[in-house]
Design a protein around this motif. Structure first.
Motif, PDB file in Angstrom:
ATOM      1  N   GLY A 105     -24.915 -16.054  24.429  1.00 11.37           N
ATOM      2  CA  GLY A 105     -25.287 -14.644  24.431  1.00 11.37           C
ATOM      3  C   GLY A 105     -24.899 -13.878  25.674  1.00 11.37           C
ATOM      4  O   GLY A 105     -24.692 -12.662  25.609  1.00 11.37           O
ATOM      5  N   GLN A 106     -24.774 -14.577  26.823  1.00 10.21           N
ATOM      6  CA  GLN A 106     -24.525 -13.860  28.078  1.00 10.21           C
ATOM      7  C   GLN A 106     -23.211 -14.241  28.743  1.00 10.21           C
ATOM      8  O   GLN A 106     -22.888 -13.736  29.814  1.00 10.21           O
ATOM      9  N   THR A 120     -28.255 -18.922  26.131  1.00 11.62           N
ATOM     10  CA  THR A 120     -27.789 -18.122  27.265  1.00 11.62           C
ATOM     11  C   THR A 120     -26.271 -18.162  27.365  1.00 11.62           C
ATOM     12  O   THR A 120     -25.624 -17.153  27.631  1.00 11.62           O
ATOM     13  N   ILE A 137     -30.050 -15.532  37.359  1.00 14.56           N
ATOM     14  CA  ILE A 137     -29.748 -14.519  36.356  1.00 14.56           C
ATOM     15  C   ILE A 137     -30.754 -13.371  36.433  1.00 14.56           C
ATOM     16  O   ILE A 137     -30.382 -12.195  36.351  1.00 14.56           O
ATOM     17  N   PRO A 157     -24.320 -12.391  37.752  1.00 14.19           N
ATOM     18  CA  PRO A 157     -23.788 -12.301  36.385  1.00 14.19           C
ATOM     19  C   PRO A 157     -23.605 -13.684  35.762  1.00 14.19           C
ATOM     20  O   PRO A 157     -23.045 -14.587  36.386  1.00 14.19           O
ATOM     21  N   ALA A 158     -24.086 -13.827  34.529  1.00 14.31           N
ATOM     22  CA  ALA A 158     -24.004 -15.120  33.851  1.00 14.31           C
ATOM     23  C   ALA A 158     -22.568 -15.588  33.709  1.00 14.31           C
ATOM     24  O   ALA A 158     -22.289 -16.802  33.755  1.00 14.31           O
ATOM     25  N   GLU A 159     -21.643 -14.638  33.552  1.00 13.77           N
ATOM     26  CA  GLU A 159     -20.237 -15.034  33.389  1.00 13.77           C
ATOM     27  C   GLU A 159     -19.636 -15.599  34.673  1.00 13.77           C
ATOM     28  O   GLU A 159     -18.546 -16.177  34.652  1.00 13.77           O
TER      29      GLU A 159
END
Length: 273
Positions: free
Chosen positions: A52-53, A49, A26, A31-33
């Motif tokens: 929020g992400q 995380t 990260i 990208p966290a998604e």
């Protein structure tokens, strides 16, 4: 290949090593998604995380889109049980990357569809601060693109090296996997020697830790070979030379290190049988 283009990634296990890898990904722009994490004992930071992400945490159904890379970051003793549950999340064309010590490619392949691309790796504990080194070996169906993707993911925790002979993994484990413990023993022994020479335990510990960590950083930053740096510190007839005559005598540190690495290599082979 950039880290941003690798996803989706499935991380199985987010303990110390898995969590360090996740943080590195990260921080470096994955990208966290694009990340899904399977971790039944998720820490509060991981849950934060996820909320929020946009990181996906413990989905009830296999994630969509399917992962291109599946990273197995669980303890070796639970790997077989975990793979039985995780296999439904693993597309046949995804590369499976394992950081479990002692688990061979054959061990892992036994739980996955025939022809699954698999990379076995051996990281070491400095990976937790981004200063580790991970050695990798791939089976015959891993593509060049998958090797590159694995290298990008692993480089978030330090250096990456590749070998072609899986049989060398026991020696790799003995040198780099177990190696940090040898260095910690050196710091411990140096502090004990300082106390024996009359220093206070607090000062001896401080001197030993700063010396070992500083010497390691000098070795990395200078680009010089260890023997060159050793000789640079050693004045003829001086105090360092007096100590090294003891430490490098037959049966002392060089011989003991070879014996220790050989013992660790043998034990690694025994555990894999």
């Amino acid at each position: 290949m950039s880290l941003q283009s690798i996803g989706p990634v499935l991380l199985v296990g987010a303990g110390k090593m898995g969590g360090a890898m996740l943080e590195g990904w990260i921080d470096r722009g994955l990208p966290a998604e694009q990340i899904c994490v399977l971790e039944p004992n998720a820490a509060a930071e991981l849950r934060a995380t996820a909320s929020g992400q946009g990181l996906r945490l413990n989905p009830e159904k296999p994630n969509a889109p399917p992962p291109k890379v599946v990273v197995l970051a669980v303890k070796p003793q639970v790997m077989d049980d975990v793979l039985q549950d995780v296999v439904r999340y693993v597309p046949e064309d995804a590369v499976v990357l394992s950081i479990a010590a002692g688990k061979t490619i054959a061990n892992i392949a036994a739980h996955l569809p025939k022809g699954q691309p698999i990379i076995r790796t051996i990281p070491n504990t400095p990976a937790a601060i981004g200063r580790g080194i991970t050695v990798c070996v791939a089976n015959g169906v891993v593509s060049d693109e998958q090797r590159e993707a694995a290298g990008e993911l692993l480089s978030a925790c330090g250096e990456v090296a590749w070998i072609e002979d899986e049989g060398l993994m026991d020696a790799v484990t003995a040198v780099s996997g177990s190696g940090p413990a040898y260095v910690f023993l050196l710091a411990e022994s140096l502090a004990d020697a300082g106390v024996a020479a009359g220093l206070s335990p607090e000062l001896a510990r401080r001197l030993a830790l700063a010396t070992v960590s500083g010497a390691g950083e000098l070795l990395r930053a200078s680009g010089l070979e260890p023997d060159v740096l050793r000789k640079n510190v050693t004045s003829p007839g001086g105090t360092t030379e007096a100590a090294l005559k003891v430490l490098m005598a037959p049966g002392a540190i060089p011989d003991l290190m070879r014996e220790g690495v050989a013992a660790a290599t043998r034990r690694g082979k025994e555990l894999a049988d």
